[in-house]
Design a protein around this motif. Structure first.
Motif, PDB file in Angstrom:
ATOM      1  N   ALA A 260       0.817  -1.218   0.000  1.00 47.08           N
ATOM      2  CA  ALA A 260       0.000   0.000   0.000  1.00 47.08           C
ATOM      3  C   ALA A 260       0.847   1.262   0.000  1.00 47.08           C
ATOM      4  N   ILE A 261       2.173   1.097  -0.011  1.00 46.24           N
ATOM      5  CA  ILE A 261       3.114   2.220  -0.002  1.00 46.24           C
ATOM      6  C   ILE A 261       3.679   2.399  -1.404  1.00 46.24           C
ATOM      7  N   CYS A 262       3.676   3.636  -1.916  1.00 48.56           N
ATOM      8  CA  CYS A 262       4.184   3.914  -3.263  1.00 48.56           C
ATOM      9  C   CYS A 262       5.053   5.159  -3.266  1.00 48.56           C
ATOM     10  N   MET A 263       6.020   5.161  -4.166  1.00 49.75           N
ATOM     11  CA  MET A 263       6.791   6.377  -4.423  1.00 49.75           C
ATOM     12  C   MET A 263       6.902   6.586  -5.918  1.00 49.75           C
ATOM     13  N   TYR A 264       6.708   7.834  -6.325  1.00 48.71           N
ATOM     14  CA  TYR A 264       6.803   8.217  -7.732  1.00 48.71           C
ATOM     15  C   TYR A 264       7.914   9.245  -7.862  1.00 48.71           C
TER      16      TYR A 264
ATOM     17  N   GLN B 204      -2.339   3.586  -0.008  1.00 51.21           N
ATOM     18  CA  GLN B 204      -2.650   4.360   1.188  1.00 51.21           C
ATOM     19  C   GLN B 204      -1.595   5.412   1.507  1.00 51.21           C
ATOM     20  N   PHE B 205      -0.458   5.322   0.863  1.00 48.15           N
ATOM     21  CA  PHE B 205       0.642   6.265   1.119  1.00 48.15           C
ATOM     22  C   PHE B 205       1.316   6.539  -0.218  1.00 48.15           C
ATOM     23  N   LEU B 206       1.299   7.793  -0.663  1.00 48.30           N
ATOM     24  CA  LEU B 206       1.912   8.181  -1.935  1.00 48.30           C
ATOM     25  C   LEU B 206       2.960   9.247  -1.679  1.00 48.30           C
ATOM     26  N   TRP B 207       4.184   8.966  -2.124  1.00 46.17           N
ATOM     27  CA  TRP B 207       5.297   9.913  -1.984  1.00 46.17           C
ATOM     28  C   TRP B 207       5.728  10.297  -3.395  1.00 46.17           C
TER      29      TRP B 207
ATOM     30  N   PRO C  76      -5.191   9.066   0.807  1.00 41.72           N
ATOM     31  CA  PRO C  76      -5.247   9.261   2.259  1.00 41.72           C
ATOM     32  C   PRO C  76      -4.070  10.077   2.791  1.00 41.72           C
ATOM     33  N   PHE C  77      -2.914   9.956   2.103  1.00 46.26           N
ATOM     34  CA  PHE C  77      -1.739  10.678   2.594  1.00 46.26           C
ATOM     35  C   PHE C  77      -0.734  10.812   1.459  1.00 46.26           C
ATOM     36  N   THR C  78      -0.444  12.052   1.066  1.00 51.01           N
ATOM     37  CA  THR C  78       0.511  12.324  -0.009  1.00 51.01           C
ATOM     38  C   THR C  78       1.625  13.221   0.496  1.00 51.01           C
TER      39      THR C  78
END
Length: 741
Positions: free
Chosen positions: A111-115, A408-411, A435-437
């Protein structure tokens, strides 16, 4: 500081060497920008082997944006409806780490991502891979290179067994025939085009073929311009191959000894006779034959391509079909020839080396290869199985993951997806659901900042020391020489600090970016991109070097080509032919949407104007967006130069002034991709584009979609405008003083 600093231009993948001097020079007046900031002086580095002292308008003016509209301090808010408030780094990092841990143990690492971005230095990319894919156990790191060069990556891997452009810039001045496809090189990679154009002008026997639906500045210099219909590239390549086979202009020795799968390809091209191909492509039969004849008669053929091939629902197939032409004529591994992908961003190559896509691992390794995963896990000291065996979410899958709640978590760091992603209205709606960027950026405001809960100020080019690799695999050290504003930090420093706060103290015990790079290059040992002989200290002493550069290599400015022995990185050492029929556009025109829209860059601007939009000379050069329309289509629509039209697709609309020009083929229209909500109203190219992508590279077809064009009449214009307060409008209403407060 009075000495000049040698560095690399932070714009396109050409990777031009720059020499930058402080504003105040003895005996000279200090140049200042319109806001009174002193301007660092920039000129081309004549000693840099890639650019030889040349520089374009973007590179020449890059320092003018250093002190404008900068994000200086961490900022936070609890919801997107609230204004940002200034906070300390400790407050911001505590919130990030706490939320990471909550998501990690509630929803799982997936559910954790980084772009990330091709603006990252290699050290930034590497630390991100170690944090996400290694320590956190999620492969959900992707970069805007997914929108740029991932089809080239997939094509090289499938054809040659490894990523890595086999050519170098010196080949531009040694070729007999330059074949440019889907690249407006004169505007998008101007310095290498200057090298090619000068050589072409001096050597009239050298042929230049340009394949592009538009008569660009690049096409204007060509001996032959093939204005093919969008989506017919594979038809063209297979048609040329058909003629080469018919004429016996193939290298049977190379095919037999150095390749595999030729029979399947030979069967495919029998279905592409020249009469059929010319009709499908919308070109003259004699021009098709002339292009094939140029290829057949040349001793050295160099092909160059960029977004026109890559940004396609069959991008990998297009790349491989072009490579097929090189394989059937043995046009590879020799000076002046080979398939050469022109990288879009300054360190997209470095990102590929460091594993900076959701399907990659450092050192040109693949996520799905168990041996590759095991090698990286051992090197990082991780338990077996920590790195997931499946590819992570790519850029568009992150957007759809926000829609479904799986993310659920986008960085987001150093890129602006609220403008650059396809189907931008859907993208923005998904970003609103996040939910959280976390958004890590050097400039403020940007369109994506409107969707963030935490803003982190990043050091940019000139303010941090690190490595970048350009399109010809040349590695350059970029030293810091400018004081960063406020409390900005390097991207790798932020990522490493988060890693330590998560408990991975030994894994991120880096004291400097030189330490990070020294660790990274060990993962390239024995790989095609071996850089174990390079370090910050070595590059500072000897200047830029081209890989492969294994330990013990001697410094040199001479070019290094790949596959000179005609042995490839496949299991049996043979290159692979790819047999593909043309499928055409994912969204072809029809009676409701009769035009094909294509998008692209302009000479002065860069991506979404985060930097260039703040440089006065460039904004004067390209003040407004526009829509190119052929005179025949303009007449049918009843519009003239400057008329406002509404361009509609199945996903959204843009309002743009018409630019009537014969430079665009009938039935095709063009809009530049640089304008987001901050710079113009209703002018976003990606309000129109769709997210359909290549099945292999997952690169979206940003280059083509079906549209209709409706003149904006006085009646239509006088209708009450819909009251729309977008997230960007809201942000702008709050932005004054926000980064200073």
């Amino acid at each position: 500081m009075t000495d000049s600093t040698k560095t690399l231009c932070p714009y396109c993948g050409v990777g031009c060497g720059l020499e930058v001097s402080p504003p105040a020079q003895p005996g000279k007046a200090t140049n200042r920008d319109s806001q009174g900031n002193p301007i660092w002086q920039v000129r081309g580095d004549r000693a840099h082997p890639s650019s030889k002292g040349m520089v374009c308008v973007k590179g020449a003016t890059v320092s003018e944006s250093l002190d404008k509209s900068r994000l200086k301090y961490p900022m936070m808010r609890d919801s997107l409806d609230e204004p940002f408030r200034r906070v300390s780094w400790d407050e911001a990092l505590d919130r990030i780490v706490n939320h990471l841990q909550t998501v990690r143990f509630t929803y799982g690492p997936s559910a954790i991502c980084m772009y990330g971005s091709g603006q990252f230095q290699t050290e930034d990319y590497y630390v991100a891979q170690k944090l996400l894919k290694g320590c956190l156990g999620t492969n959900n790191f992707d970069a805007n290179s997914r929108l740029c060069m991932s089809s080239a990556v997939a094509g090289y891997i499938q054809s040659f067994g490894s990523d890595g452009p086999p050519c170098c810039y010196d080949d531009l001045e040694e070729t007999d025939c330059a074949f440019l496809i889907g690249t407006n090189t004169a505007e998008c990679h101007p310095i290498i085009f200057n090298r090619l154009a000068k050589y072409h002008k001096k050597n009239r026997k050298v042929k230049m073929v340009v394949v592009d639906p538009r008569r660009t500045d690049t096409a204007a210099k060509a001996d032959l311009h093939l204005a093919i219909k969008p989506g017919t590239d594979i038809d063209l390549f297979n048609g040329i191959a058909h003629l080469l086979m018919r004429w016996g202009a193939i290298d049977t020795y190379f095919i037999d000894e150095c390749t595999k799968d030729f029979p399947a390809y030979a069967e495919i091209i029998q279905h592409y006779p020249p009469e059929l191909v010319a009709r499908r492509c919308g070109i003259r039969l004699d021009d098709l034959e002339k292009a094939a004849r140029y290829w057949a008669e040349a001793d050295k053929v160099l092909s160059l391509w960029s977004m026109g091939l890559n940004q396609s629902s069959e991008g990998t197939a297009k790349v491989r079909t072009l490579i097929n032409l090189h394989l059937m004529t043995a046009q590879i591994g020799k000076p002046g020839c080979g398939p050469f992908s022109l990288t879009g961003q300054p360190n997209a190559m470095g990102g590929r080396e460091a594993g900076g896509l959701a399907n990659l691992l450092p050192g040109y390794r693949q996520v799905k290869n168990p041996q590759h995963r095991a090698e990286v896990e051992r090197f990082w000291g991780l338990p077996s199985g920590r790195i997931p065996s499946e590819n992570g979410l790519n850029a568009w899958e992150m957007i759809t993951g926000l829609e479904t709640g799986d993310v659920q978590f986008l960085w987001v760091a150093a890129t602006n997806p609220a403008v650059s992603m396809p189907d931008i209205n859907r993208t923005k709606a998904a970003l609103l659901k996040s939910p959280f960027t976390v958004y890590q950026e050097a400039y403020y405001p940007t369109e994506t900042a409107a969707y963030a809960h935490v803003l982190l100020p990043a050091k940019q080019w000139s303010e941090k020391t690190g490595i970048m690799t350009n399109s010809e695999r040349r590695v350059t050290l970029c030293p810091a020489f400018h004081q960063p504003p406020g409390e900005a930090r390097a991207d790798w420093e932020v990522l490493a600090e988060v890693g330590r706060r998560l408990g991975f103290t030994e894994e991120f015990a880096f004291a400097s970016s030189a330490d990070v790079y020294a660790e990274f290059v060990q993962l390239t040992r024995g790989q095609l991109c071996d850089m174990t002989g390079l370090s910050h200290e070595f590059l500072a002493k000897y200047g830029p070097q081209q890989w492969p550069f294994p330990e013990g290599s001697e410094p040199t400015t001479e070019s290094k080509r790949l596959y000179t022995d005609w042995r490839f990185k496949t299991a049996d050492g043979r290159a692979r032919f790819g047999a593909f029929h043309s499928r055409g556009l994912a969204e072809p025109p029809d009676s409701d949407y009769p035009f094909v829209l294509t998008t692209g860059r302009l000479y002065g601007h860069w991506h979404t104007q985060t930097r260039t939009g703040r440089i006065e000379k460039i904004t004067k050069m390209h003040p407004n967006p526009f829509l190119e329309v052929h005179p025949r289509d303009a007449s049918k629509l009843g519009v003239e130069d400057g008329c406002l039209v509404e361009v509609r697709s199945r996903r959204g609309l843009s309002r743009l002034p018409v630019k009537v020009t014969k430079a665009i083929a009938p039935g095709t229209v063009f809009v530049p991709m640089h304008w987001g909500e901050l710079w113009a109203q209703d002018a976003e190219a990606n309000a129109l584009t769709h997210p359909e992508s290549c099945p292999y590279s997952k690169q979206p077809e940003l280059k083509a979609c079906a549209v209709q064009i409706v003149p904006v009449t006085a009646e239509l214009d006088s209708l009450p405008a819909e009251e729309k307060l977008t997230p960007v409008n809201k942000l702008l209403s709050l932005v004054v003083g926000a980064s200073e407060s």
